[in-house]
Enzyme design. Structure first.
Site, PDB file in Angstrom:
ATOM      1  N   SER A 165       0.861  -1.185   0.000  1.00 13.04           N
ATOM      2  CA  SER A 165       0.000   0.000   0.000  1.00 13.04           C
ATOM      3  C   SER A 165       0.897   1.234   0.000  1.00 13.04           C
ATOM      4  O   SER A 165       1.770   1.374   0.850  1.00 13.04           O
ATOM      5  CB  SER A 165      -0.883  -0.035   1.252  1.00 13.04           C
ATOM      6  N   LYS A 217      -1.070  -0.883  -4.451  1.00 15.86           N
ATOM      7  CA  LYS A 217      -2.300  -0.147  -4.079  1.00 15.86           C
ATOM      8  C   LYS A 217      -1.907   1.298  -3.810  1.00 15.86           C
ATOM      9  O   LYS A 217      -1.008   1.561  -3.012  1.00 15.86           O
ATOM     10  CB  LYS A 217      -2.916  -0.791  -2.845  1.00 15.86           C
ATOM     11  N   LEU A 218      -2.586   2.210  -4.491  1.00 19.40           N
ATOM     12  CA  LEU A 218      -2.316   3.639  -4.303  1.00 19.40           C
ATOM     13  C   LEU A 218      -3.403   4.260  -3.455  1.00 19.40           C
ATOM     14  O   LEU A 218      -4.593   4.101  -3.745  1.00 19.40           O
ATOM     15  CB  LEU A 218      -2.300   4.368  -5.654  1.00 19.40           C
ATOM     16  N   LYS A 219      -2.997   4.991  -2.436  1.00 23.12           N
ATOM     17  CA  LYS A 219      -3.954   5.808  -1.699  1.00 23.12           C
ATOM     18  C   LYS A 219      -4.298   7.005  -2.578  1.00 23.12           C
ATOM     19  O   LYS A 219      -3.404   7.589  -3.212  1.00 23.12           O
ATOM     20  CB  LYS A 219      -3.323   6.279  -0.394  1.00 23.12           C
ATOM     21  N   ASP A 268      -7.250   3.139  -3.110  1.00 22.83           N
ATOM     22  CA  ASP A 268      -8.000   3.182  -1.850  1.00 22.83           C
ATOM     23  C   ASP A 268      -8.233   4.637  -1.467  1.00 22.83           C
ATOM     24  O   ASP A 268      -7.290   5.405  -1.260  1.00 22.83           O
ATOM     25  CB  ASP A 268      -7.184   2.481  -0.747  1.00 22.83           C
ATOM     26  N   ASN A 300     -10.287   5.667   1.178  1.00 15.57           N
ATOM     27  CA  ASN A 300     -10.605   5.883   2.602  1.00 15.57           C
ATOM     28  C   ASN A 300     -11.711   6.929   2.781  1.00 15.57           C
ATOM     29  O   ASN A 300     -11.557   7.894   3.540  1.00 15.57           O
ATOM     30  CB  ASN A 300      -9.360   6.265   3.412  1.00 15.57           C
ATOM     31  N   GLU A 343     -11.249   0.953  -3.650  1.00 16.99           N
ATOM     32  CA  GLU A 343     -11.568   0.606  -2.262  1.00 16.99           C
ATOM     33  C   GLU A 343     -12.191   1.802  -1.538  1.00 16.99           C
ATOM     34  O   GLU A 343     -11.636   2.903  -1.553  1.00 16.99           O
ATOM     35  CB  GLU A 343     -10.268   0.163  -1.584  1.00 16.99           C
ATOM     36  N   ASP A 377     -14.112  -1.488   2.546  1.00 20.00           N
ATOM     37  CA  ASP A 377     -13.210  -1.705   3.678  1.00 20.00           C
ATOM     38  C   ASP A 377     -13.934  -1.205   4.932  1.00 20.00           C
ATOM     39  O   ASP A 377     -14.632  -1.974   5.612  1.00 20.00           O
ATOM     40  CB  ASP A 377     -11.885  -0.955   3.417  1.00 20.00           C
ATOM     41  N   LYS A 415     -10.499  -7.287   7.164  1.00 16.67           N
ATOM     42  CA  LYS A 415      -9.522  -6.941   8.211  1.00 16.67           C
ATOM     43  C   LYS A 415     -10.057  -7.486   9.520  1.00 16.67           C
ATOM     44  O   LYS A 415     -11.109  -7.034   9.994  1.00 16.67           O
ATOM     45  CB  LYS A 415      -9.384  -5.426   8.339  1.00 16.67           C
ATOM     46  N   GLY A 471      -4.655  -4.513   5.754  1.00 14.05           N
ATOM     47  CA  GLY A 471      -3.627  -4.342   6.783  1.00 14.05           C
ATOM     48  C   GLY A 471      -3.854  -3.065   7.570  1.00 14.05           C
ATOM     49  O   GLY A 471      -4.520  -2.135   7.091  1.00 14.05           O
TER      50      GLY A 471
HETATM   51  O1  SMG Z   1      -0.691  -2.635   6.769  1.00 17.62           O
HETATM   52  O2  SMG Z   1      -0.026  -2.546   4.718  1.00 17.62           O
HETATM   53  C1  SMG Z   1      -0.652  -2.088   5.659  1.00 17.62           C
HETATM   54  C2  SMG Z   1      -1.467  -0.838   5.451  1.00 17.62           C
HETATM   55  C3  SMG Z   1      -2.508  -1.021   4.421  1.00 17.62           C
HETATM   56  O3  SMG Z   1      -3.452   0.879   3.397  1.00 17.62           O
HETATM   57  C4  SMG Z   1      -3.476   0.143   4.337  1.00 17.62           C
HETATM   58  N1  SMG Z   1      -4.360   0.284   5.346  1.00 17.62           N
HETATM   59  O4  SMG Z   1      -7.537   1.695   4.559  1.00 17.62           O
HETATM   60  O5  SMG Z   1      -6.663  -0.122   3.969  1.00 17.62           O
HETATM   61  C5  SMG Z   1      -6.588   0.920   4.591  1.00 17.62           C
HETATM   62  C6  SMG Z   1      -5.374   1.308   5.388  1.00 17.62           C
HETATM   63  C7  SMG Z   1      -5.731   1.586   6.815  1.00 17.62           C
HETATM   64  C8  SMG Z   1      -4.624   2.115   7.655  1.00 17.62           C
HETATM   65  S1  SMG Z   1      -4.131   3.688   7.215  1.00 17.62           S
HETATM   66  C9  SMG Z   1      -3.173   4.312   8.456  1.00 17.62           C
HETATM   67 MG    MG Z   2      -8.637   0.639   3.024  1.00 16.46          MG
END
Ligand code: SMG
Ligand code: MG
Length: 390
Positions: free
Chosen positions: A157, A183-185, A211, A213, A236, A261, A285, A313
């Site tokens: 990520s 995976k790109l935020k 993703d 969020n 996501e 998610d 998760k 994660g």
């Molecule tokens: O553990 O590799 C990891 C992080 C993966 O992007 C990740 N997690 O929304 O999926 C999600 C985020 C939540 C945590 S962001 C601080």
């Molecule tokens: Mg997510």
């Protein structure tokens, strides 16, 4: 696919019960190797709550177990946050568990069911009890859950970057490390252009997903449809967690599959989201859904409904990552998870044998319990407080 043939589907079989001894609540401070920015904020360190429990079996043997609470420092990803999790564990959850009498991991969620919410806090307790129970029986978590693979593909990520050049440098580094899925935020303003540039860098064959969020709104359908040409695995959690109908509307407007998610907090809620057409792919998760046992129920449900799943994660230490690797080895986890090497986030881990990747894959732990041994000296060094609840 009969995914539950090799295990008791409900986990409510007659495994031996245990008497709960003292719980230790330990907080550790883990700096990240680089800041991790998402649409809800930037993290440069993790303040993590670990739970240790001692349990005594029918023959008087005492075993310890460990759990990791995935709540962040602030209620930014979900309503839970680490100080709140520690408070509810100490003052509400542990007292309920004690009054339930002897139990095993399958008894944890029922004992806590009258208390609303707090899935991450509940999951940490269930995880500690499960670890002790499996160590006592010398069973690996993978075999307990019904894992069918010994190694799993590893995705990474990637946080939001200020410039496309910086982002491309970071992504190239992960490609060089061997990650098989990126995976790109994303957030408004850091989305279409960033995805286009990364797709060009990695070529058409490397799986790519994004993703948000919860950073978008229902009216952003046409904007997000601009991601369709980049052949993403999924988008996501584009919309707020409560907006299940909005995700269904978006799924009809955008060709790229919509993955949930934050919205998925239980098996029954997941079933509803699937029914409504809001969840074409599920990110599972364990912390977000109250524990590994509920995570497996969601997996089984998704397999039955033909919904692909993958393991998310929460920047876990080696404790949570080992357990996630075992979960991700179940047959329905057909997409690579966010189970990157420990070094993705941490220069040093609290376990002796941190998760590494080889040829883009992570080996599923096979030792008893959740599958890790602690590096006691390092653990003590990063510990910021310890509190015993007896
Ligand atoms: O553990 O590799 C990891 C992080 C993966 O992007 C990740 N997690 O929304 O999926 C999600 C985020 C939540 C945590 S962001 C601080
Ligand atoms: Mg997510």
């Amino acid at each position: 696919m009969n995914v539950s043939a090799s295990r008791s589907n409900t986990f409510s079989h007659s495994s031996p019960s245990f008497e709960l001894g003292a719980f230790e609540l330990r907080r550790i401070a883990m700096p990240l190797v680089s800041p991790f920015r998402t649409s809800f904020g930037s993290q440069d360190a993790r303040d993590i709550l670990l739970v240790r429990v001692e349990m005594t079996d029918d023959d008087g043997n005492v075993t310890e177990g460990w759990g990791e609470c995935v709540a962040l420092s602030e209620p930014s990803y979900s309503p839970e946050y680490v100080d709140g999790a520690q408070h509810v564990i100490e003052h509400h959850l542990i007292p309920r568990l004690r009054s339930a009498g002897r139990l095993d991991a399958a008894g944890v969620a029922p004992a806590l069911s009258k208390l609303h919410g707090h899935p991450m806090a509940k999951a940490a307790l269930e995880m500690a009890v499960l670890d002790a129970q499996l160590r006592a029986a010398d069973i690996s978590f993978a075999s307990f859950l019904g894992a069918t693979r010994t190694s799993i593909p590893s995705g990474v990520s990637v946080g939001i970057h200020d410039t496309v050049d910086d982002l491309l440098r970071t992504v190239q580094g992960y490609i060089d490390d061997g990650y098989v899925r990126i995976k790109l935020k994303i957030e408004p303003g850091s989305d279409i252009e960033h995805v286009a540039a990364v797709r060009e860098l990695i070529g058409p064959d490397t799986p790519l997903q994004v993703d948000a969020n919860t950073a978008y709104r229902r009216t952003d359908g046409q904007h997000l449809a601009q991601l369709d040409p980049f052949d993403l695995l999924l988008i996501e959690q584009p919309l707020p967690e409560e907006d299940i109908v909005g995700h269904a509307l978006l799924a009809a407007e955008v060709d790229t599959p919509i993955c949930l998610d934050e919205s998925l907090v239980s098996a029954s809620g997941t079933a509803d989201a699937i029914e409504l057409g809001a969840c074409e792919i599920a990110n599972i998760k364990p912390g977000r859904v109250g524990g590994y046992l509920e995570a497996v129920r969601i997996h089984d449900l998704c397999v039955a409904k033909n919904i692909p799943v993958w393991c998310g994660g929460m920047l876990e230490t080696g404790i949570g990552r080992a357990a996630n690797a075992a979960l991700a080895a179940l047959p329905g986890f057909t997409l690579p998870g966010d189970i990157s090497a420990s070094t993705r986030f941490y220069a040093q881990d609290i376990v002796t044998d941190p998760i590494t990747i080889t040829d883009g894959h992570v080996t599923v732990p096979t030792t008893s319990g959740l599958g890790f041994d602690l590096d006691a000296a390092f653990l003590n060094r990063v510990t910021t407080s310890t509190h015993t609840v007896s």
